[in-house]
Design an enzyme around this catalytic site. Structure first.
Site, short mmCIF file in Angstrom:
data_model
loop_
_atom_site.label_atom_id
_atom_site.label_comp_id
_atom_site.label_asym_id
_atom_site.label_seq_id
_atom_site.Cartn_x
_atom_site.Cartn_y
_atom_site.Cartn_z
N GLY A 13 -29.55 -23.05 45.43
CA GLY A 13 -29.53 -21.69 44.88
C GLY A 13 -30.56 -20.78 45.50
N ALA A 16 -28.94 -18.07 50.47
CA ALA A 16 -27.64 -18.40 51.07
C ALA A 16 -26.66 -18.89 50.01
CB ALA A 16 -27.83 -19.45 52.17
N SER A 42 -36.59 -20.56 44.34
CA SER A 42 -36.26 -21.18 45.62
C SER A 42 -37.20 -20.70 46.71
CB SER A 42 -34.82 -20.84 46.01
OG SER A 42 -33.92 -21.37 45.07
N HIS A 43 -37.24 -21.48 47.77
CA HIS A 43 -38.15 -21.18 48.86
C HIS A 43 -37.93 -19.78 49.45
CE1 HIS A 43 -40.53 -21.55 52.34
NE2 HIS A 43 -39.50 -21.46 53.13
N SER A 44 -36.72 -19.26 49.38
CA SER A 44 -36.44 -17.91 49.91
C SER A 44 -37.41 -16.88 49.38
CB SER A 44 -35.02 -17.48 49.52
OG SER A 44 -34.04 -18.21 50.21
N GLY A 49 -42.23 -11.06 55.64
CA GLY A 49 -42.07 -10.10 56.74
C GLY A 49 -40.86 -9.21 56.64
N THR A 235 -33.07 -32.99 51.62
CA THR A 235 -32.17 -34.00 51.05
C THR A 235 -30.71 -33.54 51.05
OG1 THR A 235 -32.65 -33.20 48.83
CG2 THR A 235 -33.94 -35.07 49.61
N HIS A 257 -45.57 -22.34 63.53
CA HIS A 257 -46.19 -21.02 63.45
C HIS A 257 -47.70 -21.16 63.66
CE1 HIS A 257 -47.29 -17.06 62.01
NE2 HIS A 257 -46.02 -16.74 61.86
N ARG A 273 -53.08 -10.96 64.28
CA ARG A 273 -53.30 -10.93 65.73
C ARG A 273 -52.75 -9.65 66.33
NH1 ARG A 273 -50.08 -15.17 67.44
NH2 ARG A 273 -49.32 -15.20 65.30
N SER A 414 -33.94 -14.99 59.82
CA SER A 414 -33.56 -16.09 58.96
C SER A 414 -33.11 -15.64 57.58
CB SER A 414 -34.72 -17.07 58.82
OG SER A 414 -34.39 -18.03 57.89
C1 LIG Z 1 -43.91 -18.76 54.49
C2 LIG Z 1 -42.57 -18.38 55.03
C3 LIG Z 1 -42.29 -17.07 55.35
C4 LIG Z 1 -41.05 -16.71 55.85
N1 LIG Z 1 -40.84 -15.41 56.17
C5 LIG Z 1 -39.65 -15.05 56.69
C6 LIG Z 1 -39.41 -13.69 57.03
O1 LIG Z 1 -40.28 -12.82 56.88
N2 LIG Z 1 -38.20 -13.37 57.54
C7 LIG Z 1 -37.22 -14.30 57.71
O2 LIG Z 1 -36.16 -13.95 58.18
N3 LIG Z 1 -37.42 -15.58 57.37
C8 LIG Z 1 -38.60 -15.99 56.87
N4 LIG Z 1 -38.79 -17.31 56.54
C9 LIG Z 1 -37.65 -18.24 56.55
C10 LIG Z 1 -36.73 -18.04 55.35
O3 LIG Z 1 -37.49 -17.71 54.23
C11 LIG Z 1 -35.88 -19.26 55.00
O4 LIG Z 1 -35.32 -19.77 56.16
C12 LIG Z 1 -34.73 -18.92 54.05
O5 LIG Z 1 -35.22 -18.26 52.93
C13 LIG Z 1 -33.95 -20.16 53.62
O6 LIG Z 1 -33.02 -19.82 52.60
P1 LIG Z 1 -31.91 -20.81 52.08
O7 LIG Z 1 -31.09 -20.07 51.09
O8 LIG Z 1 -31.22 -21.43 53.23
O9 LIG Z 1 -32.69 -22.00 51.37
P2 LIG Z 1 -33.82 -22.01 50.23
O10 LIG Z 1 -34.26 -20.69 49.81
O11 LIG Z 1 -34.84 -22.98 50.74
O12 LIG Z 1 -33.06 -22.65 49.01
C14 LIG Z 1 -32.72 -24.01 48.92
C15 LIG Z 1 -32.09 -24.29 47.58
O13 LIG Z 1 -31.55 -25.59 47.57
C16 LIG Z 1 -31.91 -26.28 46.39
N5 LIG Z 1 -31.85 -27.72 46.72
C17 LIG Z 1 -32.49 -28.38 47.72
N6 LIG Z 1 -32.13 -29.66 47.74
C18 LIG Z 1 -31.24 -29.84 46.72
C19 LIG Z 1 -30.52 -30.96 46.22
N7 LIG Z 1 -30.60 -32.16 46.77
N8 LIG Z 1 -29.72 -30.77 45.14
C20 LIG Z 1 -29.61 -29.55 44.57
N9 LIG Z 1 -30.27 -28.45 45.02
C21 LIG Z 1 -31.07 -28.61 46.08
C22 LIG Z 1 -33.24 -25.73 46.03
O14 LIG Z 1 -33.50 -25.87 44.68
C23 LIG Z 1 -33.06 -24.25 46.41
O15 LIG Z 1 -32.45 -23.57 45.35
C24 LIG Z 1 -40.05 -17.69 56.04
C25 LIG Z 1 -40.31 -19.01 55.73
C26 LIG Z 1 -41.57 -19.36 55.26
C27 LIG Z 1 -41.84 -20.81 55.01
#
Ligand SMILES: Cc1cc2nc3c(=O)[nH]c(=O)nc-3n(C[C@H](O)[C@H](O)[C@H](O)COP(=O)(O)OP(=O)(O)OC[C@H]3O[C@@H](n4cnc5c(N)ncnc54)[C@H](O)[C@@H]3O)c2cc1C
Ligand code: SF4
Ligand code: FES
Lengths: 661, 245
Positions: A13, A16, A42-44, A49, A235, A257, A273, A414
């Site tokens: 969740g 994406a 979530s990590h998003s 930036g 996972t 990074h 920087r 991303s």
């Molecule tokens: C510090 C940092 C700064 C960033 N800044 C930028 C930026 O400025 N611009 C940019 O474009 N990108 C940036 N990125 C990258 C970007 O944030 C991520 O690539 C993107 O948000 C990933 O989104 P996602 O929806 O794919 O996954 P996520 O947001 O990681 O979501 C994963 C989801 O999957 C769920 N999940 C995981 N495993 C399981 C499982 N086994 N069963 C059920 N649920 C599960 C989690 O609970 C979560 O809801 C940054 C990354 C970091 C680390």
């Protein structure tokens, strides 16, 4: 057995997964989103930036369009990307950002009039035109020709995630958090859902669906030093791998990074920087000019990261309980500048390290170290987002290798990919769910559930002397030491061998509490073997890829080798008891590329072993372009002749821009 | 590596598993050595890995961004990941789960479930009153930069629940929408994309479980890790909605 039925099952969740679920729900499907944590956590949420989209609204982005965004993305990928996907992406990104605006994401806007900006460490005045006032503005990011990164101050990911999550609630998407997918239900090359564990009650349930979409994010936590959230354990990708059918692709493509702070790994923005901050070693010496006299601290992300590690290896690192690091010194920019322009960096340094970076001299220096940051690899998909081998399984976001980033992704591309892929793949996914049926016997579902049930009991019965936390930490160290920024054959070989040993050891543990619920050690015990499988795909893929491309850097093979390695790595895990993945390769077809391989534009020249077809295709491209230009065709028509692409919905419609004639 | 030995610290945690028939709430003391820059995230992870693999708590971003790790630290609700051990001169820290939320186990509480219900209750999304679907191929609606910024400042809430755990009204009125919910309303009220009127918002929060329940004790604003102007906004909404009463 508890079975939950739905049309569209989305695992993950983040940005994406939620966007894909909205797409399915809007097409009248009943969709469920599963997540380890409340989806807004979530990590998003951590992206600061911004999001790339070629709106071309502000002065510094005037004239931007899909073609420039496409070229930057392909170059950034070091020609490792799927160009058709990159085209689909750049064409939809402006629509994605406008959709988010209408969902309430409070994008920073253009303000008419003059303002001061620091460009290349020089004060510059920028004047924004009256007719652009109130449109979405953008900032500068590495590797882009125009200022293309749209943002909401320093919390872009947070505002985007809340916007999309709230929209999902509005459309009644069924969101279920603290639910972890443990395996995929599949038969005869088709996927039908997942076996899921409730993280509160410990109960196992089956989720049976017509289509399943994995959007579980990246696998940064297989490394010790990472900017990723603690739940980014890969996972989701692992359970796809464990089907033995679906493939993971380009897992060795891992981005690092240069300036996360030590020990927390929280990112200090590239702006430090950019504005003139410098890096210092154990003696306080500014070392970057010794290595990169021309660009110094402002060389590209991967180059600076490599130089920092090289310098630490030369014995110039600063020792700390958390290992060696170097210093980032922004105090030379002056307190006034920091308190105005780098407020966030100051707050992070103060809260997490008790340092005020505006303090002059050593007192204000922040400890930094290059760390894992982004996973370019993931579940291999077609341009529609469906797995190339397992029907009914889709993937999007960082968990997928939809392959628009190739071997290196550009900042801002991303979070943009997450929502764009959520729109495109979400719609193809929904179409699949509309066109198909669930035709799986309950006995098959029961078999998959029993398998996980037996596995959990097996783990609780282990009676060895190993400790799962120690195995996990050793894996992380190993990945940092031997599969990190610098790679070579002997180290990678050693990594593969030790990871295999660790995988064996995961069956020789002893879990102290025998409870099935509320037992964090049990959770580690079933997650770590999956993480080790992902780590093995990374390490073995890196060992076998004898070239340097994008973020994958081999000290024993310094050149990008298009003649032999212009291909995608594909990993499968055909037998449960295997200790390493099976690797194959799929070639990239130069003769279909809109932009045949060439020099990336930065780093040393002459570091490419060229492919003979590059020249042939370039000549074709030039000929078609010249001919069509002479006939008065526009850039869209020429593009279509060079490399046609499809999009669902009405996403193919041309993007309107303020600068249109 | 030459490093000085750190302080000995004691972290005392309230452990309780409400799903177990035998578990009773009790404190467990963990003794460990402080390392430079040690946060509660680092300390609790170490405790789980080396001393008590059964200890439950929630961290996600460990950077003060995601709102997962609210807990009561020496009597005050705070984000554990941004809590530095060095800020506690006695080296003794007591941790308890946040009140007002359903307890999952030990320090883990179900803020997510509460927040989802809150979001639905205040319709925490853009309502455009059945306006036609926006054509996303066309130019976006203009928003004044100041207004966009004002919306952003209220959108920064991470739904950590610290304001709710600090709220006296919430402890007396279980159905109180909480400062976080009222802030969400304030946020959509400034957003020009949202077409709801004061009457519409009155429907959602015009009662004693909503805007008229707040007793202005101010603890929410004092503890909010994002420094949201909660009291100001609640007072503003109340003035606006009381006129409709
Ligand atoms: C510090 C940092 C700064 C960033 N800044 C930028 C930026 O400025 N611009 C940019 O474009 N990108 C940036 N990125 C990258 C970007 O944030 C991520 O690539 C993107 O948000 C990933 O989104 P996602 O929806 O794919 O996954 P996520 O947001 O990681 O979501 C994963 C989801 O999957 C769920 N999940 C995981 N495993 C399981 C499982 N086994 N069963 C059920 N649920 C599960 C989690 O609970 C979560 O809801 C940054 C990354 C970091 C680390
Ligand atoms: S208003 Fe502040 S304290 Fe309350 S949930 Fe939001 S961020 Fe947390
Ligand atoms: S873990 Fe995200 S705020 Fe603390």
């Amino acid at each position: 057995m508890k079975i939950n039925y739905c049309d569209a099952l989305v695992i993950g969740g983040g940005l994406a997964g939620l966007r894909a679920a909205v797409a399915a729900q809007k097409k009248g499907l009943n969709s469920i989103v599963l997540s380890l944590v409340p989806v807004k956590r979530s990590h998003s949420a951590a992206a600061q930036g911004g999001m790339q989209a070629s709106l071309g609204n502000s002065k510094m982005s005037d004239g931007d369009n899909e073609d420039l965004h496409f070229a930057d993305t392909v170059k950034g990928s070091d020609w490792g990307c799927d160009q058709e996907v990159a085209r689909m992406f750049v064409h939809t990104a402006p629509k994605a950002i406008r959709e988010l605006a209408s969902w309430g994401v409070p994008w920073s806007r253009v303000k008419a009039g003059t303002r001061e900006a620091v460009i290349n460490a020089k004060k510059t005045t920028i004047t924004e035109d009256e007719d652009r006032h109130g449109l979405i503005t953008s900032r500068d990011f590495g590797g882009t020709k125009k200022w293309r990164t749209c943002y909401t101050a320093d919390a872009t990911g947070h505002t985007m995630l809340f916007g999309v999550a709230n929209e999902a609630l509005k459309h009644n998407v069924d969101i279920r958090d603290r639910k972890e997918a443990l395996s995929l239900i599949h038969e005869n090359g088709r996927c039908y859902g997942a076996i899921v564990r409730d993280l509160i009650t410990g109960e196992l349930e089956a989720y049976v669906a017509i289509g399943t979409c994995i959007a579980t994010g990246g696998y940064g936590r297989v490394f010790k030093q990472t900017t990723n959230a603690v739940i980014c354990e890969g996972t989701g990708a692992a359970i796809a791998l464990e089907t033995g059918v679906a493939t993971l692709s380009n897992m060795e493509a891992v981005q690092f990074h240069p300036t996360p702070i030590v020990p927390s790994g929280i990112l200090l923005t590239e702006g430090c920087r950019g504005d003139g901050g410098i890096l210092r070693d154990v003696d306080g010496h500014r070392f970057m000019p010794d290595y990169e006299p021309e660009k110094k601290e402002l060389a590209s992300r991967d180059v600076v990261s490599r130089r920092m590690i090289e310098h630490i290896r030369n014995g110039k690192g600063v020792p700390s309980p958390y290992g060696y690091h170097v210093w980032l010194d922004i105090s030379i920019l002056g307190r006034e500048h920091i308190e105005r322009n780098l407020r966030d960096v100051q707050e992070i340094c103060q809260i997490f390290n008790g340092i005020d970076p505006a303090d002059e001299g050593k007192k204000g220096w922040a400890p930094v170290l290059p760390m894992q940051h982004y996973s370019m690899g993931g579940i291999r998909t077609k341009p529609t987002g469906e797995s190339t081998r397992l029907a009914g399984l889709f993937a999007c976001g960082e968990a997928a290798c939809w392959d628009m980033h190739g071997f290196n992704r550009l900042g801002g591309n991303s979070v943009s990919e997450t929502v764009v892929a959520g729109m495109i793949i979400g719609n193809y996914f929904a179409d699949y769910c509309l066109a198909n049926d669930v035709t799986i016997p309950t006995s098959t579902v029961q078999k998959f559930l029993d398998e996980q049930d037996a596995y959990l009991n097996e783990i609780l019965a282990y009676n060895g002397s190993e400790d799962i936390f120690k195995i996990k930490n050793r894996m992380k160290e190993l990945m940092d030491e031997k599969v990190g920024i610098f790679r070579d054959g002997p180290n990678l070989e050693a990594a593969v061998e030790e990871l295999k040993e660790l995988l064996v050891k995961t069956k020789q543990i002893n879990v102290k509490s025998k409870e099935r619920a509320g037992n964090p050690e049990l959770e580690e015990a079933y997650r770590v073997p999956r993480m080790l499988k992902v780590a093995l795909c990374v390490a073995k893929g890196a060992r076998d890829r004898t070239e340097s491309r994008g973020a994958h850097y081999r000290e024993d093979y310094l050149k990008r080798d298009d003649a032999n390695w212009l291909n995608r790595t594909l990993c499968t895990w055909p037998n449960k008891d295997d200790l390493e993945p099976t690797i194959e390769y799929a070639p990239l077809d130069i003769m279909k590329m809109e932009m045949p391989p060439a020099f990336r534009g930065y780093g040393a020249k002459g570091m490419i072993i060229e492919h003979p077809e590059s020249e042939v295709r370039q000549a074709q491209v030039d000929e078609i372009t010249e001919k069509m230009q002479a006939e008065g065709k526009d850039r869209h028509e020429i593009q279509d002749a060079l490399m046609p692409f499809n999009l669902p919905m009405n996403y193919k419609e041309r993007n309107e821009r303020a600068g249109d004639k | 590596m030459s490093i000085e030995k750190g302080r000995d610290i004691t972290i005392s945690v309230l452990k309780f598993n409400p799903r177990s028939k035998v578990s009773k709430p009790h404190f467990v003391d963990y003794h460990l050595e402080e390392t430079p820059g040690m946060t509660l995230f680092i300390a609790l992870t170490k405790i789980r890995e080396e001393m008590d693999p059964d200890l439950s708590f929630d961290f996600v971003c460990r950077a003060g961004i995601c709102g997962s790790c609210g807990m009561v630290v020496n009597g005050k609700p705070a984000l554990a990941c941004r809590t530095l051990i060095a800020n506690y001169p006695t080296g003794k820290i007591q941790l308890m789960p946040m009140p007002a939320f359903e307890l999952i186990k030990d320090l883990s509480v179900n803020t997510g479930k509460w927040m989802d219900a809150m979001s639905k209750r205040v319709q925490s999304w853009i309502v455009d009153n059945g306006g036609e679907e926006v054509n996303i191929a066309k130019m976006e609606q203009r928003v004044d930069p100041e207004v966009a910024n004002e919306t952003f400042e209220l959108d920064r809430c991470i739904e950590c629940g610290i304001c709710v755990a600090s709220c006296g009204t919430k402890l007396m009125r279980p159905d109180f929408v909480g400062p976080v919910g009222l802030n969400r309303v304030a946020r959509f009220e400034v957003d020009p994309h949202d077409k709801r009127t004061a009457e519409d918002f009155y429907e959602l929060i015009g009662d004693d479980d909503g805007i008229f329940g707040c007793m202005s004790l101010m603890a929410c604003e004092d503890h909010c890790p994002k420094h949201l102007p909660l009291q100001n906004k609640i007072a503003y909404l109340r003035r606006k909605l009381v006129a409709l009463r």
